[in-house]
Design a protein around this motif. Structure first.
Motif, short mmCIF file in Angstrom:
data_model
loop_
_atom_site.label_atom_id
_atom_site.label_comp_id
_atom_site.label_asym_id
_atom_site.label_seq_id
_atom_site.Cartn_x
_atom_site.Cartn_y
_atom_site.Cartn_z
N THR A 158 0.80 -1.24 0.00
CA THR A 158 0.00 0.00 0.00
C THR A 158 0.84 1.29 0.00
O THR A 158 0.44 2.26 -0.64
CB THR A 158 -0.93 0.04 1.24
OG1 THR A 158 -0.14 -0.20 2.41
CG2 THR A 158 -2.05 -0.98 1.14
N CYS A 159 1.98 1.27 0.71
CA CYS A 159 2.64 2.57 0.94
C CYS A 159 3.20 3.20 -0.33
O CYS A 159 3.44 4.41 -0.35
CB CYS A 159 3.71 2.46 2.03
SG CYS A 159 5.22 1.66 1.51
N VAL A 160 3.37 2.42 -1.40
CA VAL A 160 3.91 2.99 -2.63
C VAL A 160 2.82 3.62 -3.51
O VAL A 160 3.12 4.27 -4.50
CB VAL A 160 4.67 1.92 -3.46
CG1 VAL A 160 5.77 1.27 -2.62
CG2 VAL A 160 3.74 0.85 -4.02
N LEU A 161 1.57 3.38 -3.14
CA LEU A 161 0.47 3.73 -4.06
C LEU A 161 -0.11 5.13 -3.85
O LEU A 161 -0.71 5.68 -4.77
CB LEU A 161 -0.69 2.72 -3.91
CG LEU A 161 -0.35 1.25 -4.12
CD1 LEU A 161 -1.56 0.38 -3.80
CD2 LEU A 161 0.12 1.01 -5.54
N PHE A 162 0.01 5.66 -2.65
CA PHE A 162 -0.79 6.84 -2.30
C PHE A 162 0.05 8.11 -2.12
O PHE A 162 1.27 8.03 -1.88
CB PHE A 162 -1.57 6.57 -1.01
CG PHE A 162 -2.62 5.49 -1.17
CD1 PHE A 162 -3.90 5.82 -1.59
CD2 PHE A 162 -2.32 4.16 -0.93
CE1 PHE A 162 -4.87 4.83 -1.75
CE2 PHE A 162 -3.27 3.15 -1.09
CZ PHE A 162 -4.55 3.50 -1.50
N GLY A 163 -0.62 9.25 -2.19
CA GLY A 163 0.03 10.53 -1.96
C GLY A 163 -0.94 11.53 -1.36
O GLY A 163 -2.15 11.27 -1.30
N ASP A 164 -0.40 12.67 -0.93
CA ASP A 164 -1.22 13.70 -0.27
C ASP A 164 -1.57 14.82 -1.26
O ASP A 164 -0.81 15.10 -2.19
CB ASP A 164 -0.44 14.33 0.90
CG ASP A 164 -0.05 13.30 1.95
OD1 ASP A 164 -0.69 12.24 2.01
OD2 ASP A 164 0.91 13.57 2.71
N GLY A 165 -2.69 15.49 -1.00
CA GLY A 165 -3.08 16.63 -1.85
C GLY A 165 -4.50 17.05 -1.57
O GLY A 165 -5.21 16.42 -0.78
N ALA A 166 -4.89 18.14 -2.24
CA ALA A 166 -6.27 18.64 -2.08
C ALA A 166 -6.74 19.29 -3.37
O ALA A 166 -5.95 19.88 -4.11
CB ALA A 166 -6.31 19.66 -0.94
N GLY A 167 -8.04 19.15 -3.62
CA GLY A 167 -8.65 19.82 -4.77
C GLY A 167 -9.99 20.39 -4.34
O GLY A 167 -10.71 19.74 -3.56
N ALA A 168 -10.30 21.59 -4.80
CA ALA A 168 -11.54 22.25 -4.35
C ALA A 168 -12.29 22.83 -5.54
O ALA A 168 -11.70 23.10 -6.59
CB ALA A 168 -11.19 23.37 -3.37
N ALA A 169 -13.59 23.02 -5.36
CA ALA A 169 -14.40 23.61 -6.42
C ALA A 169 -15.54 24.39 -5.81
O ALA A 169 -15.98 24.11 -4.69
CB ALA A 169 -14.97 22.50 -7.32
N LEU A 170 -15.98 25.39 -6.56
CA LEU A 170 -17.17 26.14 -6.14
C LEU A 170 -18.32 25.72 -7.05
O LEU A 170 -18.23 25.83 -8.27
CB LEU A 170 -16.87 27.65 -6.26
CG LEU A 170 -17.77 28.66 -5.54
CD1 LEU A 170 -19.09 28.89 -6.24
CD2 LEU A 170 -18.02 28.28 -4.06
N VAL A 171 -19.36 25.19 -6.43
CA VAL A 171 -20.57 24.84 -7.18
C VAL A 171 -21.62 25.92 -6.91
O VAL A 171 -21.95 26.20 -5.75
CB VAL A 171 -21.09 23.44 -6.77
CG1 VAL A 171 -22.40 23.12 -7.50
CG2 VAL A 171 -20.04 22.36 -7.08
N GLY A 172 -22.09 26.53 -7.99
CA GLY A 172 -23.05 27.61 -7.85
C GLY A 172 -24.27 27.39 -8.73
O GLY A 172 -24.54 26.26 -9.17
N VAL A 173 -24.99 28.48 -8.97
CA VAL A 173 -26.26 28.40 -9.71
C VAL A 173 -26.07 28.96 -11.12
O VAL A 173 -25.35 29.94 -11.31
CB VAL A 173 -27.33 29.25 -8.97
CG1 VAL A 173 -28.64 29.24 -9.75
CG2 VAL A 173 -27.54 28.73 -7.55
N THR A 174 -26.72 28.35 -12.09
CA THR A 174 -26.80 28.92 -13.43
C THR A 174 -28.22 28.76 -13.97
O THR A 174 -28.94 27.84 -13.54
CB THR A 174 -25.78 28.28 -14.40
OG1 THR A 174 -25.89 28.90 -15.67
CG2 THR A 174 -26.04 26.79 -14.59
N GLU A 175 -28.58 29.65 -14.89
CA GLU A 175 -29.88 29.46 -15.56
C GLU A 175 -29.66 28.83 -16.93
O GLU A 175 -30.61 28.58 -17.67
CB GLU A 175 -30.59 30.82 -15.70
CG GLU A 175 -31.06 31.32 -14.36
CD GLU A 175 -31.74 32.68 -14.43
OE1 GLU A 175 -31.76 33.30 -15.52
OE2 GLU A 175 -32.23 33.14 -13.39
N ASN A 176 -28.38 28.62 -17.28
CA ASN A 176 -28.03 28.07 -18.59
C ASN A 176 -27.79 26.56 -18.47
O ASN A 176 -26.75 26.12 -17.98
CB ASN A 176 -26.78 28.79 -19.10
CG ASN A 176 -26.40 28.36 -20.49
OD1 ASN A 176 -26.96 27.38 -21.01
ND2 ASN A 176 -25.48 29.08 -21.09
#
Ligand code: ACO
Length: 334
Positions: A158-176
């Motif tokens: 397992t120890c060779v497979l994983f790494g650290d990090g973060a990803g973020a997104a803003l989900v908002g409203v659209t009329e399209n």
């Protein structure tokens, strides 16, 4: 008559810790070698956070970028949800509460979810639902992991497979409708709960000397069994979501799969006849960052200028639980 509203991915941001850990570094810790890791997984290096960095620190950095790019201030955020299997604290407080406080978001709902590597697709499912229910207008979603904190550095499986990090997104409203999150589907099957598991320190096996001696606090994986189910499930899931929406693979600009193993990604891409240049690959640089892997990969596309407002993405994830899910969306950021 009131116009219909849709949920929309308005921005993306990511943060990878500075410390690069190569396969050669791991050769000094466990009985492994660069050739095996590259051949079996495609991974060349991954990032590990510093000892004094927690998951919330990575998440906060990614979130700030996502908010800036969406031109949304912390005051305008209605909800913060973090997907993680490596939270800052065992049980409480949630990592989302820590991140919200770091960003100055007070008095709004903040909570974590646990869906392992499918975390980001689960977040999209939730955010879309809250927007359509008109409960929120701006939802900050973050997949973040300091997965090195739950890795057994004595277990080469397992120890060779994983790494650290973060990803973020803003989900908002659209009329399209053309610029919306078109579909998100998520699933689970707890029958295979032992395929990916951190057995110790929960209510099943509370923390004890014996639990720690057996190293049950760390992540365990039945890699080969997981591999086979992952490939089959990921392919079926994509076929289903495309059919449900009367789309085919030519309607998609980029396929962004969970980054666990290059062999899984290639097998799924080939089975679905997706042109290799449409298949996003970051596993070689970051390893498997669990809930962070898909938003980190979308961020890579964004920063390389490969996606613009209007690009259509197909996401596909699989992980512990077992959990899985896919999404079709049009990127609506700038
Ligand atoms: N270095 C050298 N040899 C190794 C290593 C290593 N790091 N790890 C395992 N091996 C050995 C094994 O001991 C075994 O040796 P043996 O044949 O003498 O017993 C041999 O390599 C083959 O092991 P397998 O486990 O059969 O190898 P496999 O080809 O299946 O690759 C891997 C293992 C990379 C883990 C793969 O099975 C995989 O990617 N699985 C799916 C992972 C996944 O998608 N997880 C879901 C998301 S993760 C989440 O939700 C948190």
């Amino acid at each position: 008559m009131e116009k219909p509203i849709y949920a929309s991915l308005k921005s993306i941001g990511a943060y990878a810790p500075e410390r690069i850990v190569t396969n050669y570094d791991l050769e000094k810790i466990v009985d492994t070698n660069d050739e095996w890791i590259v051949k079996r997984t495609g991974i060349k290096e991954r990032r590990f956070a510093q000892d004094n960095e927690a998951t919330s620190d990575l998440a906060t950095k990614a979130a700030k970028i996502a908010l800036d790019r969406a031109k949304v201030t912390p005051k305008e955020v209605d909800m913060v949800i973090v997907a993680t299997i490596s939270p800052d604290f065992f049980c409480m407080p949630s990592t989302a509460c820590v991140v919200a406080n770091n960003l100055g978001i007070i008095g709004k709902p903040a909570f974590d979810i646990s869906a392992a590597c499918s975390g980001f697709v689960y977040l999209l499912f939730l955010a879309k639902s809250f927007i359509l229910a008109k409960a929120c207008k701006n939802i900050l979603i973050i997949g973040a992991e300091k997965i090195s904190s739950i890795l057994d550095m004595q277990d080469r499986n397992t120890c060779v497979l994983f790494g650290d990090g973060a990803g973020a997104a803003l989900v908002g409203v659209t009329e399209n409708k053309e610029k919306s999150i078109i579909e998100v589907q998520v699933s689970s099957n707890g029958e295979y709960q032992d395929f990916l598991i951190t057995p110790g320190c929960g209510s099943r096996y509370p923390t004890s000397k014996e639990v720690l001696e057996k190293r049950l606090q760390f992540l365990k994986m039945k890699g080969n069994e997981t591999f086979k189910i992952a490939v089959k499930t990921l392919i079926n899931d994509v076929v289903e979501i495309l059919e449900k929406n009367h789309l085919n693979i030519n309607d998609i600009d980029f396929f962004v799969p969970h980054q666990a193993n290059k062999r899984i990604i290639t097998a799924v891409g080939e089975a679905l006849n997706i042109a290799p240049e449409k298949v996003v690959l970051t596993v070689q640089k970051y390893g498997n960052t669990s809930a962070a892997s898909i938003p980190m990969a979308i961020n890579e596309l964004y920063e390389e200028g490969r996606i613009q407002n209007g690009s259509r993405l197909l996401l596909d994830a699989f992980g512990g639980g077992l959990t899985w899910g896919s999404a079709i969306l049009t990127f609506n950021g700038n």
